[in-house]
Design an enzyme around this catalytic site. Structure first.
Site: not given
Ligand code: EPU
Length: 432
Positions: A121, A22, A309, A401, A116
């Protein structure tokens, strides 16, 4: 609304094959907007998040055709830059369109996603990266507008308080592959889904060096072309099925995963005392025997560390292992929404800041529980498989999802599990 009913206590046995990932499919679908030529993606999982992303691509003007189950051709001859709140609100991951729109159109206007249930996020690191490139980024009335006409390659440090950002890295990659000059993304995410996105972009004609490392060097090209790409397997789905085998004291073989992407997870399974056999690089078998298991400490970290995850699902297993296990969330310190529901099933878990203290081994009993998010839903179903009696999991749209046919796959492994209408639940279990 549908619910899942599980009658626990049956050891699972058999084999399951994992679908495409996904968290790779979503940014890859967005990346198809980077070119006017057709892109074909294979091994795309049949999930509600994917169907929704396809709807968003169509909203932007792309033509999306289903070639066969799991295979899609996307042609984005002419696209428009505006992504409304209505779409971003329904799926937070639609923020990964930002980089694709900036890359292709040199402008984007996208609604700011909210937090969320797993915690705040933010997207500050995405926006900081775009600003470093020379984009003008404005935030007004809930929308982010990006003007990238003056963007050019530069050095960008992508790390934040919780380490690297997965979607932030995907966005900056997509924004920079068509930006003139050389960009160095430092502290980039190394998740396998990012590596696979890089491979797709390279197949489209992008120039990216350092793939798989935390420093990505991108040399902007003028134009990208179409590609044919097969999405990598879902390591989180693989881990979840392995845990289903372990928690039911069964024997489950998972086919199609890439074992080396599950290193930290398999290491913890082994440490806990689950019998893990890597039969070949794409086939993993587990045999569970809870009497032989012992407590462990888990800390979630960016890849190659233990994946956040899989934290909720592993927590379900730890509730059944005698002794005190500790689970510390370093990615989403509040990602413990499954805990109160596991407590309803008899689990002894206390939360102290970002750490869950699990006093395991007291057994679980079936109960009506509420899924709060995708991984929590999977965790509650795993707990239900091991609990005595009936468990009813509500709000299972979260499950759909990210897991294709999860209940059917578990039933094929011998679980007593059924998807029913909410009206079929005992009356006093109902939500309203
Ligand atoms: N963060 C910041 N600033 C930013 C972006 C992120 O502080 O601009 C923080 C977040 O709050 C968090 C950490 O950095 O504490 C990591 O966030 P990341 O941006 O890596 O997460 P994401 O890209 O929003 C993806 C997956 C998530 C998975 C995370 C971590 C997708 C669509 N989602 O989220 O998947 O948990 O990486 O590996 O790729 C799931 O599949 O259930 C899911 C939540």
């Amino acid at each position: 609304m549908e619910v899942v009913r599980i009658v626990g206590g049956r050891p699972l046995a058999g084999a399951v094959t994992v679908a495409g990932a996904k968290n790779a499919s979503l940014p890859m679908l967005a990346a198809t907007l980077l070119t006017a030529e057709p892109c074909v993606l294979h091994n795309v999982p049949d999930l509600s998040d994917v169907r929704f992303m396809i709807e968003i691509l169509r909203h932007h003007g792309a033509t999306v055709e289903k070639l066969e189950p799991g295979s899609w051709r996307i042609t984005a001859e002419e696209i428009q830059p505006h992504t409304p709140y209505d779409l971003v609100r329904k799926m937070r991951a639609s923020i990964c369109l930002l980089g694709a729109l900036v890359g292709r159109l040199r402008e984007a206007e996208i609604a700011m996603p909210g937090g969320c249930v797993i915690g705040p996020r933010p997207i500050d690191l995405h926006l900081k990266g775009l600003a470093r490139l020379g984009c003008t980024v404005t935030h007004q009335n809930g929308y982010i507008s990006v003007d990238a006409r003056n963007a050019s390659g530069t050095y960008i440090f992508m790390g934040g308080r919780h380490g690297s950002t997965v979607t932030g890295t995907a966005n900056l990659l997509m924004a920079t592959v068509l930006t003139p000059g050389v960009t160095r993304l430092d502290s980039a995410a190394c998740e396998p889904e990012i590596v696979d996105l890089c491979r797709m972009l390279v197949a489209m004609g992008a120039r990216i060096e350092g793939i798989g490392s935390p420093v990505l060097t991108i040399t902007g090209v003028e134009k990208l072309g179409g590609c044919t790409h097969t999405v990598l397997p879902d390591r989180i789905e693989a881990g979840t099925y392995l845990l289903a085998g372990a928690i039911t004291e069964g024997e489950v073989t998972v086919h199609g995963a890439i074992t080396e992407q599950l290193g930290a997870f398999l290491d913890k399974l082994d440490e806990v005392g689950v019998e893990v056999d890597v039969l070949n690089p794409a086939v993993i078998r587990v045999r569970g025997n809870l009497a032989k298991c012992r407590p462990v400490d888990i800390i979630t970290l960016p890849h190659p560390g233990f994946a956040t995850d899989l934290q909720a699902q592993f927590s379900a297993l730890l509730t059944l292992i005698p002794g005190i296990s500790l689970i510390t969330e370093r990615i989403y310190p509040n990602r413990f929404m499954h805990v109160p529901e596991l407590q309803r099933m008899g689990a002894d878990i206390a939360i102290e800041g970002p750490t869950a203290i699990v006093k395991g081994g007291k057994g679980l009993t079936g109960a009506p529980v509420m899924a709060s998010d995708l991984r929590a839903s999977a965790a509650l179903i795993l707990a239900g498989l091991a609990a005595q009696g009936e468990t009813w999991v509500q709000r299972i749209y979260h499950l759909d999802r990210g897991y294709a046919q999860f209940d059917k796959q578990l039933a094929a492994l011998g679980a007593d599990i059924a998807r029913l209408k909410a009206e079929e639940m005992p009356k006093d279990y109902c939500e309203e």
